[in-house]
Motif scaffolding. Structure first.
Motif, PDB file in Angstrom:
ATOM      1  N   GLY A 166       0.810  -1.212   0.000  1.00 39.90           N
ATOM      2  CA  GLY A 166       0.000   0.000   0.000  1.00 39.90           C
ATOM      3  C   GLY A 166       0.840   1.256   0.000  1.00 39.90           C
ATOM      4  O   GLY A 166       0.531   2.223  -0.713  1.00 39.90           O
ATOM      5  N   VAL A 167       1.911   1.264   0.783  1.00 45.09           N
ATOM      6  CA  VAL A 167       2.807   2.426   0.810  1.00 45.09           C
ATOM      7  C   VAL A 167       3.467   2.622  -0.550  1.00 45.09           C
ATOM      8  O   VAL A 167       3.524   3.735  -1.078  1.00 45.09           O
ATOM      9  CB  VAL A 167       3.877   2.266   1.921  1.00 45.09           C
ATOM     10  CG1 VAL A 167       4.997   3.269   1.764  1.00 45.09           C
ATOM     11  CG2 VAL A 167       3.236   2.390   3.284  1.00 45.09           C
ATOM     12  N   ILE A 168       3.923   1.532  -1.143  1.00 41.18           N
ATOM     13  CA  ILE A 168       4.581   1.625  -2.450  1.00 41.18           C
ATOM     14  C   ILE A 168       3.614   2.161  -3.499  1.00 41.18           C
ATOM     15  O   ILE A 168       3.943   3.083  -4.254  1.00 41.18           O
ATOM     16  CB  ILE A 168       5.150   0.254  -2.870  1.00 41.18           C
ATOM     17  CG1 ILE A 168       6.313  -0.134  -1.956  1.00 41.18           C
ATOM     18  CG2 ILE A 168       5.593   0.262  -4.332  1.00 41.18           C
ATOM     19  CD1 ILE A 168       6.770  -1.569  -2.097  1.00 41.18           C
ATOM     20  N   LEU A 169       2.399   1.608  -3.540  1.00 38.22           N
ATOM     21  CA  LEU A 169       1.438   2.068  -4.544  1.00 38.22           C
ATOM     22  C   LEU A 169       0.972   3.492  -4.282  1.00 38.22           C
ATOM     23  O   LEU A 169       0.758   4.267  -5.223  1.00 38.22           O
ATOM     24  CB  LEU A 169       0.233   1.131  -4.593  1.00 38.22           C
ATOM     25  CG  LEU A 169       0.439  -0.161  -5.385  1.00 38.22           C
ATOM     26  CD1 LEU A 169      -0.789  -1.050  -5.278  1.00 38.22           C
ATOM     27  CD2 LEU A 169       0.740   0.136  -6.829  1.00 38.22           C
ATOM     28  N   THR A 170       0.816   3.860  -3.023  1.00 37.83           N
ATOM     29  CA  THR A 170       0.417   5.231  -2.706  1.00 37.83           C
ATOM     30  C   THR A 170       1.491   6.214  -3.148  1.00 37.83           C
ATOM     31  O   THR A 170       1.190   7.263  -3.739  1.00 37.83           O
ATOM     32  CB  THR A 170       0.138   5.383  -1.202  1.00 37.83           C
ATOM     33  OG1 THR A 170      -0.894   4.464  -0.831  1.00 37.83           O
ATOM     34  CG2 THR A 170      -0.298   6.784  -0.860  1.00 37.83           C
ATOM     35  N   LEU A 171       2.743   5.897  -2.881  1.00 37.35           N
ATOM     36  CA  LEU A 171       3.828   6.770  -3.323  1.00 37.35           C
ATOM     37  C   LEU A 171       3.905   6.843  -4.850  1.00 37.35           C
ATOM     38  O   LEU A 171       4.144   7.917  -5.413  1.00 37.35           O
ATOM     39  CB  LEU A 171       5.161   6.297  -2.730  1.00 37.35           C
ATOM     40  CG  LEU A 171       5.304   6.468  -1.221  1.00 37.35           C
ATOM     41  CD1 LEU A 171       6.605   5.843  -0.731  1.00 37.35           C
ATOM     42  CD2 LEU A 171       5.231   7.935  -0.837  1.00 37.35           C
ATOM     43  N   MET A 172       3.684   5.713  -5.503  1.00 33.97           N
ATOM     44  CA  MET A 172       3.664   5.724  -6.975  1.00 33.97           C
ATOM     45  C   MET A 172       2.500   6.561  -7.489  1.00 33.97           C
ATOM     46  O   MET A 172       2.633   7.277  -8.486  1.00 33.97           O
ATOM     47  CB  MET A 172       3.554   4.290  -7.525  1.00 33.97           C
ATOM     48  CG  MET A 172       4.800   3.459  -7.320  1.00 33.97           C
ATOM     49  SD  MET A 172       6.212   4.099  -8.213  1.00 33.97           S
ATOM     50  CE  MET A 172       5.705   3.845  -9.882  1.00 33.97           C
ATOM     51  N   GLY A 173       1.373   6.491  -6.816  1.00 37.66           N
ATOM     52  CA  GLY A 173       0.222   7.282  -7.227  1.00 37.66           C
ATOM     53  C   GLY A 173       0.428   8.770  -7.016  1.00 37.66           C
ATOM     54  O   GLY A 173      -0.092   9.595  -7.768  1.00 37.66           O
ATOM     55  N   LEU A 174       1.189   9.127  -5.976  1.00 28.11           N
ATOM     56  CA  LEU A 174       1.424  10.537  -5.685  1.00 28.11           C
ATOM     57  C   LEU A 174       2.531  11.145  -6.541  1.00 28.11           C
ATOM     58  O   LEU A 174       2.426  12.294  -6.981  1.00 28.11           O
ATOM     59  CB  LEU A 174       1.775  10.715  -4.206  1.00 28.11           C
ATOM     60  CG  LEU A 174       0.641  10.478  -3.206  1.00 28.11           C
ATOM     61  CD1 LEU A 174       1.174  10.527  -1.789  1.00 28.11           C
ATOM     62  CD2 LEU A 174      -0.464  11.491  -3.411  1.00 28.11           C
ATOM     63  N   PHE A 175       3.604  10.397  -6.762  1.00 28.39           N
ATOM     64  CA  PHE A 175       4.792  10.982  -7.375  1.00 28.39           C
ATOM     65  C   PHE A 175       5.088  10.521  -8.798  1.00 28.39           C
ATOM     66  O   PHE A 175       5.868  11.154  -9.490  1.00 28.39           O
ATOM     67  CB  PHE A 175       6.016  10.714  -6.500  1.00 28.39           C
ATOM     68  CG  PHE A 175       5.892  11.333  -5.137  1.00 28.39           C
ATOM     69  CD1 PHE A 175       5.824  12.706  -4.979  1.00 28.39           C
ATOM     70  CD2 PHE A 175       5.823  10.541  -4.007  1.00 28.39           C
ATOM     71  CE1 PHE A 175       5.704  13.283  -3.727  1.00 28.39           C
ATOM     72  CE2 PHE A 175       5.707  11.102  -2.743  1.00 28.39           C
ATOM     73  CZ  PHE A 175       5.639  12.480  -2.615  1.00 28.39           C
ATOM     74  N   ALA A 176       4.499   9.434  -9.250  1.00 27.76           N
ATOM     75  CA  ALA A 176       4.763   8.950 -10.606  1.00 27.76           C
ATOM     76  C   ALA A 176       3.670   9.460 -11.547  1.00 27.76           C
ATOM     77  O   ALA A 176       2.681  10.063 -11.121  1.00 27.76           O
ATOM     78  CB  ALA A 176       4.801   7.431 -10.624  1.00 27.76           C
ATOM     79  N   ASP A 177       3.862   9.215 -12.821  1.00 30.18           N
ATOM     80  CA  ASP A 177       2.862   9.602 -13.814  1.00 30.18           C
ATOM     81  C   ASP A 177       1.598   8.785 -13.566  1.00 30.18           C
ATOM     82  O   ASP A 177       1.634   7.552 -13.586  1.00 30.18           O
ATOM     83  CB  ASP A 177       3.413   9.320 -15.214  1.00 30.18           C
ATOM     84  CG  ASP A 177       2.445   9.715 -16.310  1.00 30.18           C
ATOM     85  OD1 ASP A 177       1.530  10.512 -16.038  1.00 30.18           O
ATOM     86  OD2 ASP A 177       2.618   9.219 -17.436  1.00 30.18           O
ATOM     87  N   PRO A 178       0.452   9.428 -13.331  1.00 23.28           N
ATOM     88  CA  PRO A 178      -0.758   8.681 -12.992  1.00 23.28           C
ATOM     89  C   PRO A 178      -1.339   7.877 -14.158  1.00 23.28           C
ATOM     90  O   PRO A 178      -2.102   6.941 -13.936  1.00 23.28           O
ATOM     91  CB  PRO A 178      -1.745   9.763 -12.542  1.00 23.28           C
ATOM     92  CG  PRO A 178      -1.249  11.018 -13.127  1.00 23.28           C
ATOM     93  CD  PRO A 178       0.234  10.869 -13.270  1.00 23.28           C
ATOM     94  N   GLU A 179      -0.972   8.189 -15.390  1.00 24.09           N
ATOM     95  CA  GLU A 179      -1.451   7.482 -16.587  1.00 24.09           C
ATOM     96  C   GLU A 179      -2.966   7.320 -16.567  1.00 24.09           C
ATOM     97  O   GLU A 179      -3.507   6.223 -16.728  1.00 24.09           O
ATOM     98  CB  GLU A 179      -0.756   6.122 -16.719  1.00 24.09           C
ATOM     99  CG  GLU A 179       0.748   6.226 -16.862  1.00 24.09           C
ATOM    100  CD  GLU A 179       1.413   4.898 -17.132  1.00 24.09           C
ATOM    101  OE1 GLU A 179       0.730   3.961 -17.561  1.00 24.09           O
ATOM    102  OE2 GLU A 179       2.614   4.817 -16.926  1.00 24.09           O
ATOM    103  N   THR A 180      -3.651   8.427 -16.345  1.00 24.97           N
ATOM    104  CA  THR A 180      -5.107   8.392 -16.223  1.00 24.97           C
ATOM    105  C   THR A 180      -5.806   8.038 -17.531  1.00 24.97           C
ATOM    106  O   THR A 180      -6.952   7.590 -17.501  1.00 24.97           O
ATOM    107  CB  THR A 180      -5.626   9.749 -15.716  1.00 24.97           C
ATOM    108  OG1 THR A 180      -5.139  10.775 -16.566  1.00 24.97           O
ATOM    109  CG2 THR A 180      -5.186  10.000 -14.291  1.00 24.97           C
ATOM    110  N   GLU A 181      -5.131   8.201 -18.667  1.00 26.61           N
ATOM    111  CA  GLU A 181      -5.773   7.836 -19.929  1.00 26.61           C
ATOM    112  C   GLU A 181      -5.937   6.319 -20.061  1.00 26.61           C
ATOM    113  O   GLU A 181      -6.817   5.844 -20.760  1.00 26.61           O
ATOM    114  CB  GLU A 181      -4.989   8.402 -21.133  1.00 26.61           C
ATOM    115  CG  GLU A 181      -3.573   7.891 -21.297  1.00 26.61           C
ATOM    116  CD  GLU A 181      -2.543   8.626 -20.457  1.00 26.61           C
ATOM    117  OE1 GLU A 181      -1.385   8.201 -20.478  1.00 26.61           O
ATOM    118  OE2 GLU A 181      -2.886   9.602 -19.775  1.00 26.61           O
ATOM    119  N   LYS A 182      -5.117   5.551 -19.366  1.00 28.59           N
ATOM    120  CA  LYS A 182      -5.233   4.092 -19.399  1.00 28.59           C
ATOM    121  C   LYS A 182      -6.293   3.563 -18.434  1.00 28.59           C
ATOM    122  O   LYS A 182      -6.765   2.446 -18.603  1.00 28.59           O
ATOM    123  CB  LYS A 182      -3.898   3.444 -19.036  1.00 28.59           C
ATOM    124  CG  LYS A 182      -2.816   3.625 -20.062  1.00 28.59           C
ATOM    125  CD  LYS A 182      -1.565   2.889 -19.627  1.00 28.59           C
ATOM    126  CE  LYS A 182      -0.462   3.035 -20.637  1.00 28.59           C
ATOM    127  NZ  LYS A 182       0.767   2.342 -20.207  1.00 28.59           N
TER     128      LYS A 182
END
Length: 97
Positions: free
Chosen positions: A25-41
């Protein structure tokens, strides 16, 4: 006779599962906050952030469950002698090998 039972603590499976879910959960939350969200996918949502927050909540729930209702383990358990489904110990061959 005094009750000499202790809790399973870290070896409780709920604690292990909760920690693993919380770490993911921490890893995915950090990826969601700081990485490209890729919302088009994903149809306009930040899937990593949402999944990470859910995993954090479920992991925290497992850890809280293990802390609030611990498994009590007795210090000594009498051996079972009358269980017909328990396999008998194998005999060692004579001759010391």
């Amino acid at each position: 006779m005094a009750d000499t039972r202790h809790s399973a603590g870290v070896f409780d499976i709920r604690t292990i599962i909760g920690l693993l879910l919380a770490i993911y959960g921490v890893i995915l939350t950090l990826m969601g906050l700081f990485a490209d969200p890729e919302t088009e996918k994903t149809g306009g949502t930040n899937a990593n952030l949402h999944a990470g927050l859910v995993l954090l909540a479920v992991g925290t729930g497992f850890i809280a469950w293990a802390r609030l209702r611990p498994i009590k383990v007795p210090d000594h358990v009498e051996p079972v002698t009358d269980d017909p489904t328990r396999p008998a110990p194998k005999k060692r061959p004579r001759g010391g090998h």
